[in-house]
Scaffold this motif. Structure first.
Motif, short mmCIF file in Angstrom:
data_model
loop_
_atom_site.label_atom_id
_atom_site.label_comp_id
_atom_site.label_asym_id
_atom_site.label_seq_id
_atom_site.Cartn_x
_atom_site.Cartn_y
_atom_site.Cartn_z
N GLY A 147 78.35 24.90 69.14
CA GLY A 147 78.64 23.73 69.99
C GLY A 147 79.93 23.08 69.51
O GLY A 147 80.14 22.89 68.31
N GLN A 148 80.79 22.73 70.48
CA GLN A 148 82.13 22.21 70.17
C GLN A 148 82.11 21.04 69.17
O GLN A 148 82.86 21.04 68.20
N ASP A 149 81.22 20.05 69.40
CA ASP A 149 81.20 18.87 68.52
C ASP A 149 80.81 19.24 67.10
O ASP A 149 81.41 18.77 66.13
N ALA A 167 91.16 27.50 60.94
CA ALA A 167 90.13 27.37 61.98
C ALA A 167 90.55 28.25 63.15
O ALA A 167 91.67 28.11 63.68
N GLU A 168 89.66 29.17 63.54
CA GLU A 168 90.07 30.21 64.49
C GLU A 168 89.78 29.83 65.94
O GLU A 168 88.71 29.31 66.26
N VAL A 169 90.74 30.14 66.81
CA VAL A 169 90.53 29.94 68.25
C VAL A 169 89.64 31.07 68.78
O VAL A 169 89.59 32.15 68.19
N ILE A 170 88.97 30.80 69.90
CA ILE A 170 88.18 31.87 70.51
C ILE A 170 88.76 32.30 71.86
O ILE A 170 88.30 33.26 72.46
N SER A 171 89.79 31.58 72.31
CA SER A 171 90.48 32.00 73.54
C SER A 171 91.36 33.19 73.26
O SER A 171 91.86 33.36 72.14
N GLU A 176 93.17 25.03 72.67
CA GLU A 176 92.32 24.94 71.47
C GLU A 176 93.13 24.50 70.25
O GLU A 176 92.65 23.70 69.43
N ALA A 177 94.33 25.05 70.14
CA ALA A 177 95.18 24.73 68.99
C ALA A 177 95.48 23.24 68.92
O ALA A 177 95.49 22.64 67.83
N VAL A 183 81.06 22.19 65.68
CA VAL A 183 82.11 23.03 65.09
C VAL A 183 83.24 22.14 64.56
O VAL A 183 83.70 22.30 63.41
N MET A 184 83.66 21.19 65.36
CA MET A 184 84.74 20.29 64.95
C MET A 184 84.32 19.47 63.73
O MET A 184 85.10 19.29 62.78
N ALA A 185 83.08 18.96 63.75
CA ALA A 185 82.59 18.15 62.63
C ALA A 185 82.54 19.00 61.35
O ALA A 185 82.84 18.51 60.25
N HIS A 186 82.20 20.27 61.51
CA HIS A 186 82.13 21.15 60.34
C HIS A 186 83.53 21.40 59.76
O HIS A 186 83.71 21.37 58.54
N TYR A 187 84.51 21.65 60.64
CA TYR A 187 85.88 21.83 60.15
C TYR A 187 86.34 20.58 59.39
O TYR A 187 86.99 20.65 58.36
#
Ligand code: G3P
Length: 218
Positions: free
Chosen positions: A39-41, A60-64, A73-74, A43-47
């Motif tokens: 989940g986006q939120d 942190a890797e993009v998935i696009s 994403e970048a 994932v961001m919180a984990h980074y």
């Protein structure tokens, strides 16, 4: 040579940071999934949590896989923390995106590099880091370390500024050989980093020193 840890596990990142040898972290979608982060939120919180632990760069890797998607994403990733390095796959749109991001002051890590030709393309695009996968080449009975040596030679001859970030490290010997062959960075599981500390003669020698001290001092 810088030491990055290749994990999204916060405990392992803390342990390496506490050891005082950690220069950064690399993650990928598989490593995030392994920690159950989705989940986006989240994932961001984990980074962000990783960035708060370490002093150095955090990939942190993009998935696009399309140019616009990668840039979208970048932008979000780079805004998260100044330590974030946007990890982009070695594909045509990825190289194009790396070129744009470099020109706009965003650090990048070109991942999934398996040939010197791919590395040259990433260097021409201005990638901050380029990640050749040593172990995955070894898995196919190709010589992963030979790629590190060949990249180091070409980068020195050509004066490329991108840093060679040896990835897919599977053993302490991989780390030693990468240092010998001219990698700028290795990213490794904690187990291979800690294995560098070990030698039975160290343990035997220390036990003898302590025993002799005990004998002499009671
Ligand atoms: O982060 C990319 C790379 O280090 C993955 O390693 O062991 O899955 O081939 P591995």
């Amino acid at each position: 040579m810088k030491f990055f840890i290749d994990t999204a596990n916060l405990d392992q990142i803390r342990e390496a940071q506490d050891l005082g040898i950690l220069d950064g972290v690399t993650t990928n979608p598989s490593l995030m999934a392994k920690e159950g982060i989705s989940g986006q939120d989240n994932v961001m919180a984990h980074y962000k949590a990783i960035c708060d632990i370490v002093d150095g760069d955090v990939s942190a890797e993009v998935i696009s896989t399309d140019y616009e998607g990668i840039l979208r994403e970048a932008e979000v990733l780079a805004a998260l923390d100044e330590k974030i390095v946007v990890k982009v796959p070695m594909i045509k749109d990825g190289v194009k995106a790396i070129n744009y991001l470099t020109q706009n002051g965003v650090k990048t890590n070109c991942t999934l590099v398996f040939t010197v030709g791919q590395a040259i393309m990433a260097a021409k695009a201005g990638a901050t880091y380029i990640s050749p996968f040593v172990g995955r080449l070894d898995d196919l009975s190709e010589n992963g370390l030979e790629l590190i040596a060949n990249m180091a030679q070409v980068f020195a001859v050509q004066g490329y500024q991108s840093q060679i970030l040896a990835a897919s490290i599977r053993s302490p010997l991989h780390i030693v050989d990468c240092a010998r062959l001219g990698a700028n960075v290795i990213t490794s599981p904690l187990s291979s980093i800690l294995a560098l500390l070990n030698h039975p003669l160290t343990d035997i020698g220390l036990a003898k020193f302590l025993a002799d001290h005990q004998k002499a001092n009671g």
